[in-house]
Design an enzyme around this catalytic site. Structure first.
Site, PDB file in Angstrom:
ATOM      1  N   GLU A  91       0.850  -1.405   0.106  1.00 16.10           N
ATOM      2  CA  GLU A  91       0.079   0.092   0.086  1.00 16.10           C
ATOM      3  C   GLU A  91       0.748   1.309   0.166  1.00 16.10           C
ATOM      4  O   GLU A  91       0.348   2.203  -0.153  1.00 16.10           O
ATOM      5  CB  GLU A  91      -0.842   0.017   1.179  1.00 16.10           C
ATOM      6  N   GLU A 122       7.604 -21.265   8.201  1.00 17.07           N
ATOM      7  CA  GLU A 122       7.657 -20.583   9.326  1.00 17.07           C
ATOM      8  C   GLU A 122       8.744 -21.054  10.155  1.00 17.07           C
ATOM      9  O   GLU A 122       9.111 -20.312  11.100  1.00 17.07           O
ATOM     10  CB  GLU A 122       6.329 -20.227  10.144  1.00 17.07           C
TER      11      GLU A 122
END
Length: 334
Positions: A91, A122
């Site tokens: 963004e 992860e």
């Protein structure tokens, strides 16, 4: 003790994983009652973030200083935490006209992990080091490891590798005394408490991460001169809505009529910040670009320079030297 038993014991010490017996029959409640419970839980998150504001501000000042020298901001996380980082990074270009390479989001398992879980990613510190190596991390960059538990190996590995490269490091977690915060120079621990659904850290923890990343990226960009007041003067006008917003921002900043706004945007190739400087500073497009480059993109500084130049170039009224009165001689009558 098996590996799973050891991990289970670790999880049981985490606030974000705690079981809430008072909610054990939540599925028996009405939809409205569940919604009210969840909304009340969400309402506690901003207060938890507020408690970390001094540490967030210190991190932002350090990040902005490095980015002003050309450094990058890199988010690194797994699962929900990784997605929050990628979202915030994606963004920044339309909001602040940053290059996509300036703010980068890394998620364990790569881009496909945004929409589908990549099992085991992860758990790898080495994967984080590989991802950062591919970015050619430098000492001017900042790496923010994000993990609700504060124990995710990928996030910790990213911070540990970044420190070996001299990069600035921030650890964002939702548990006190986390390994991630301890590994980073700037530890931010937003303790939101146990989740409505046990261990579902996409809820309050995810909301907290979103709020903190909003703070970090937005305030950093303000410090870098990407705004004028609270106006997004560095926004990228990439569609019709944004082009209309650009014109509104120039109008709010200058109070100029539409014809003058259109002329200024035409003269500056649609650059909002430059157009404001054309209107308020009384300069042409190329001069506006030159002044902004000299001020490292800070519009207020560029405007101050135009005013200083105007005062220098304006002829000052010259004061006439006062004529000293001459003493009069008296003629004596004889």
């Amino acid at each position: 003790m098996t590996a799973y038993a050891e991990l289970r014991a670790q999880l049981e010490t985490l606030t974000t994983e705690a079981f809430r017996p008072e909610l054990a029959e939540i599925d028996r409640l009405s939809t409205l009652e569940i919604a009210r419970l969840m909304n009340a839980e969400d309402a506690t998150v901003p207060a938890a973030v507020a408690g970390e504001l001094p540490r967030i501000a210190a991190a932002v000042d350090a990040i902005a200083a490095r980015m002003a020298r050309g450094g990058r901001l890199v988010y690194a996380g797994a699962g929900t935490a990784g997605r929050m980082g990628v979202l915030d990074a994606s963004e920044c270009p339309p909001t602040f006209n940053t290059d996509p390479a300036e703010v980068v989001g890394l998620i364990a398992g790569g881009p496909s992990a945004m929409v589908k879980a990549v099992e085991g990613a992860e758990d790898s510190r080495e994967l984080a080091a590989e991802d950062l190596t591919a970015l050619r991390l430098t000492a001017e960059d900042t790496v923010i490891g994000i993990s609700a538990s504060g124990r995710t190996p990928y996030a910790i590995g990213a911070v540990e590798f970044a420190r070996t490269r001299g990069a600035l490091t921030v650890g964002l977690s939702c548990n006190a005394g986390s390994a991630l915060a301890a590994a980073a120079e700037h530890g931010i621990e937003v303790v939101v408490g146990p989740e409505l659904l046990t261990g579902s850290t996409r809820l309050k923890a995810g909301t907290a991460q979103k709020l903190v990343l909003n703070l970090i990226s937005t305030v950093t960009m303000i410090r870098l001169g990407k705004t004028y007041g609270n106006l997004m003067v560095d926004m990228r006008s990439s569609n019709e809505k944004l082009r209309a917003r650009a014109r509104r921002i120039v109008a709010l900043a200058t109070g100029a009529p539409d014809t003058e706004i259109e002329a200024a945007l035409t003269a500056t190739g649609g650059e909002v910040k430059d157009a404001i400087l054309v209107v308020l500073g009384g300069v042409d497009g190329p001069k506006a670009a030159e002044l902004l480059a000299a001020s490292s993109g800070h519009l207020r500084a560029a405007l101050a320079e135009t005013r200083a130049q105007t005062q220098t170039q304006t002829p000052q009224p010259q004061t006439q030297p006062q004529t000293q009165p001459q003493p009069q001689t008296q003629t004596q009558t004889r």
